[in-house]
Design a protein around this motif. Structure first.
Motif, PDB file in Angstrom:
ATOM      1  N   UNK A 396       1.031  -0.966   0.017  1.00  0.00           N
ATOM      2  CA  UNK A 396      -0.381   0.286  -0.260  1.00  0.00           C
ATOM      3  C   UNK A 396       0.596   0.843  -0.608  1.00  0.00           C
ATOM      4  N   UNK A 397       0.536   2.158  -1.237  1.00  0.00           N
ATOM      5  CA  UNK A 397       1.775   3.125  -1.263  1.00  0.00           C
ATOM      6  C   UNK A 397       0.604   4.544  -0.746  1.00  0.00           C
ATOM      7  N   UNK A 398       0.668   4.690   0.533  1.00  0.00           N
ATOM      8  CA  UNK A 398       0.374   5.717   1.533  1.00  0.00           C
ATOM      9  C   UNK A 398       0.048   6.807   0.752  1.00  0.00           C
ATOM     10  N   UNK A 399      -1.075   7.199   0.862  1.00  0.00           N
ATOM     11  CA  UNK A 399      -1.090   9.181   0.686  1.00  0.00           C
ATOM     12  C   UNK A 399      -2.391   9.644   1.240  1.00  0.00           C
ATOM     13  N   UNK A 400      -2.484   9.393   2.604  1.00  0.00           N
ATOM     14  CA  UNK A 400      -3.788   9.983   3.123  1.00  0.00           C
ATOM     15  C   UNK A 400      -3.455  10.701   4.535  1.00  0.00           C
ATOM     16  N   UNK A 401      -4.490  11.474   5.260  1.00  0.00           N
ATOM     17  CA  UNK A 401      -4.567  12.376   5.664  1.00  0.00           C
ATOM     18  C   UNK A 401      -4.982  11.896   7.081  1.00  0.00           C
ATOM     19  N   UNK A 402      -5.586  10.894   7.214  1.00  0.00           N
ATOM     20  CA  UNK A 402      -5.949  10.038   8.157  1.00  0.00           C
ATOM     21  C   UNK A 402      -4.883  10.048   9.101  1.00  0.00           C
ATOM     22  N   UNK A 403      -4.579   9.535  10.863  1.00  0.00           N
ATOM     23  CA  UNK A 403      -3.852   9.158  11.438  1.00  0.00           C
ATOM     24  C   UNK A 403      -3.405   7.808  10.785  1.00  0.00           C
ATOM     25  N   UNK A 404      -1.979   7.714  10.432  1.00  0.00           N
ATOM     26  CA  UNK A 404      -1.347   6.301   9.681  1.00  0.00           C
ATOM     27  C   UNK A 404      -1.485   5.584  10.845  1.00  0.00           C
ATOM     28  N   UNK A 409      -2.449  -0.064  12.920  1.00  0.00           N
ATOM     29  CA  UNK A 409      -3.111  -1.064  13.702  1.00  0.00           C
ATOM     30  C   UNK A 409      -4.041  -1.712  13.544  1.00  0.00           C
ATOM     31  N   UNK A 410      -5.008  -1.320  12.165  1.00  0.00           N
ATOM     32  CA  UNK A 410      -6.261  -1.648  11.613  1.00  0.00           C
ATOM     33  C   UNK A 410      -6.078  -2.931  10.625  1.00  0.00           C
ATOM     34  N   UNK A 411      -5.226  -2.477   9.768  1.00  0.00           N
ATOM     35  CA  UNK A 411      -4.249  -3.373   9.059  1.00  0.00           C
ATOM     36  C   UNK A 411      -3.768  -4.945   9.232  1.00  0.00           C
ATOM     37  N   UNK A 412      -2.620  -4.452  10.666  1.00  0.00           N
ATOM     38  CA  UNK A 412      -2.392  -5.840  11.222  1.00  0.00           C
ATOM     39  C   UNK A 412      -2.814  -6.033  11.705  1.00  0.00           C
ATOM     40  N   UNK A 413      -4.250  -6.068  12.237  1.00  0.00           N
ATOM     41  CA  UNK A 413      -5.433  -6.896  13.337  1.00  0.00           C
ATOM     42  C   UNK A 413      -5.775  -7.398  12.166  1.00  0.00           C
ATOM     43  N   UNK A 414      -6.493  -7.532  10.445  1.00  0.00           N
ATOM     44  CA  UNK A 414      -6.938  -7.780   9.552  1.00  0.00           C
ATOM     45  C   UNK A 414      -6.931  -9.968   9.465  1.00  0.00           C
ATOM     46  N   UNK A 415      -7.879 -10.435   9.684  1.00  0.00           N
ATOM     47  CA  UNK A 415      -7.614 -12.038   9.017  1.00  0.00           C
ATOM     48  C   UNK A 415      -6.927 -12.422   8.073  1.00  0.00           C
ATOM     49  N   UNK A 416      -6.352 -13.087   7.958  1.00  0.00           N
ATOM     50  CA  UNK A 416      -5.657 -13.718   6.490  1.00  0.00           C
ATOM     51  C   UNK A 416      -5.774 -14.731   6.452  1.00  0.00           C
ATOM     52  N   UNK A 417      -6.152 -15.930   4.924  1.00  0.00           N
ATOM     53  CA  UNK A 417      -6.478 -17.183   5.204  1.00  0.00           C
ATOM     54  C   UNK A 417      -4.453 -17.129   3.821  1.00  0.00           C
TER      55      UNK A 417
END
Length: 426
Positions: A396-404, A409-417
């Motif tokens: 993911x190439x970041x271009x956001x103004x939201x708290x990175x 933290x949300x991305x790392x907590x995502x479940x994956x198969x």
């Protein structure tokens, strides 16, 4: 003794100089004795002005430049009058067949253009590149459409209007038109009358409403321009880049009429053997307005790479993308550029609410450029992680103004198969 040494040194120096001069003479004589076509090939490595200057070397080089198989004429730092004189001289005095001719400039040459094209057509070139950028579009004269041996044609800033007696380019394999104007019929006939065409590039064009591309030999396609409908019939296509020009946003939010849906489906159906597909943002929206978001008419068995410019907040675009994924069972690499919504007519339903049962068994890498960390983007990444058991990396190439940090933290907590799947934010 010292005097003798100096004398010997001078003698040696004289011998070396004579030997060097002899070598130069011999080398020059050898070059001068070369066949005219070999001299022409050598001079083709120089720019035209330097090549013409070799006529002063000796009588055997006087006309050597006139056999150059490749000619490149670019105005660069030339004064306009000097460049016109140079082009006139080269095209009028050249003796042999021109394999490749490149004429480009940033000054206005409308008064000379017709004359240049007539002289060029008499040389039976096999490759022509015309890029004259200044002033109104140049109307391509009929004499250029009579080149029977032409294999490659690249035109910029021009008007394409076929003559009534156009018989086609029977040997043409490469066609590139940019910043041009034409009509539906002329472009359709131009493409259809090129039975050996394998590469087609159409960019920044106007005057074409329905783009008809019918070519059984076409392998590589790039389309980026202003059009309302496309009818694509190219069964041997391997790579395609499809994008609507920014001008298209005046109409691209209107749903595709029912009588045109078959064109869209037929066009996608002709991509059955494609290996790489890039779909631009406005073309993606164009597709999403048709009724193709449920089931496509073809399975892309050879398609391994897909690149999309997509608004992930638009449910219809996401459904269209998922339709492509479902019909590409061997997809390995997925690249996306995410752009935010600019209109209010998208379906705003969250991706989490989509009840899609997707399986992307062979997907290995995925990337999202201009990732802003919006909820709908995070939701899409979450779906990818649950759809792809062989996934190794999501970049993911970041271009956001939201708290990175919060998004990370949300991305790392995502479940994956896939136990090997890594989410990387750069």
């Amino acid at each position: 003794m010292l005097g003798k040494f100096n004398l010997d040194s001078e003698a040696m120096s004289t011998c070396k100089k004579a030997r060097a001069e002899g070598i130069c003479v011999v080398t020059l004589d050898r070059l001068s004795s070369l066949p005219p076509e070999i001299k022409g090939n050598i001079l083709s490595l120089l720019n035209v002005e330097e090549a013409v200057r070799t006529c002063t070397l000796s009588s055997t080089w006087r006309d050597a430049w006139a056999n150059m198989p490749k000619i490149s004429l670019r105005d660069g730092n030339f004064a306009r009058t000097k460049f016109v004189t140079l082009v006139d001289m080269v095209l009028s005095l050249h003796k042999g067949t021109i394999e490749e001719c490149h004429i480009s400039g940033n000054k206005n040459y409308h008064d000379e253009f017709g004359r240049w094209m007539l002289m060029l057509s008499r040389k039976s070139p096999r490759s022509v590149i015309i890029k004259l950028n200044s002033g109104p579009m140049y109307r391509i004269p009929s004499c250029l459409f009579s080149l029977g041996d032409l294999k490659s044609l690249r035109l910029k800033n021009c008007i394409i209007s076929l003559p009534r007696v156009f018989q086609g380019f029977k040997s043409l394999t490469y066609l590139s038109l940019s910043f041009f104007s034409s009509t539906d019929r002329d472009i359709q006939n131009l493409i259809s009358f090129c039975p050996e065409l394998t590469y087609l590039r159409l960019t920044s064009f106007e005057g074409i409403k329905c783009l008809n591309i019918q070519s059984p030999t076409l392998e590589d396609l790039l389309v980026d321009g202003y059009f309302e409908d496309i009818n694509l019939d190219a069964p041997n296509l391997e790579e395609a880049i499809l994008s609507l020009d920014l001008k298209a946003k005046s109409y691209q939010f209107v749903p595709i009429p029912h009588d045109k849906e078959s064109h869209v489906k037929q066009s996608l159906g002709s991509l059955s053997d494609i290996e790489m597909l890039l779909v631009g943002g406005f073309f993606m929206k164009y597709l999403s307005k048709g009724c193709i978001v449920t089931k496509l008419p073809v399975v892309f068995t050879r398609l391994e790479d897909i690149y999309l410019v997509i608004c992930l907040s638009d449910q219809r675009q996401v459904l269209t993308a998922c339709s492509l994924f479902q019909n590409a069972p061997n997809l390995k690499n997925l690249g996306m550029l995410s752009y935010p919504s600019r209109t209010w007519d998208e379906d705003k339903a969250s991706i989490q609410e989509l009840t899609l049962q997707m399986q992307m068994d062979h997907l290995v890498t995925a990337s999202v450029k201009e990732f802003r960390g919006r909820d709908y983007e995070v939701d899409f990444v979450a779906k990818l992680l649950t759809w792809a058991p062989a996934l190794e990396e999501v970049k993911l190439e970041w271009k956001g103004q939201i708290d990175r940090s919060m998004v990370l933290t949300k991305l790392l907590a995502l479940p994956r198969v896939s136990p090997r799947a890594k989410v990387i934010v750069t």
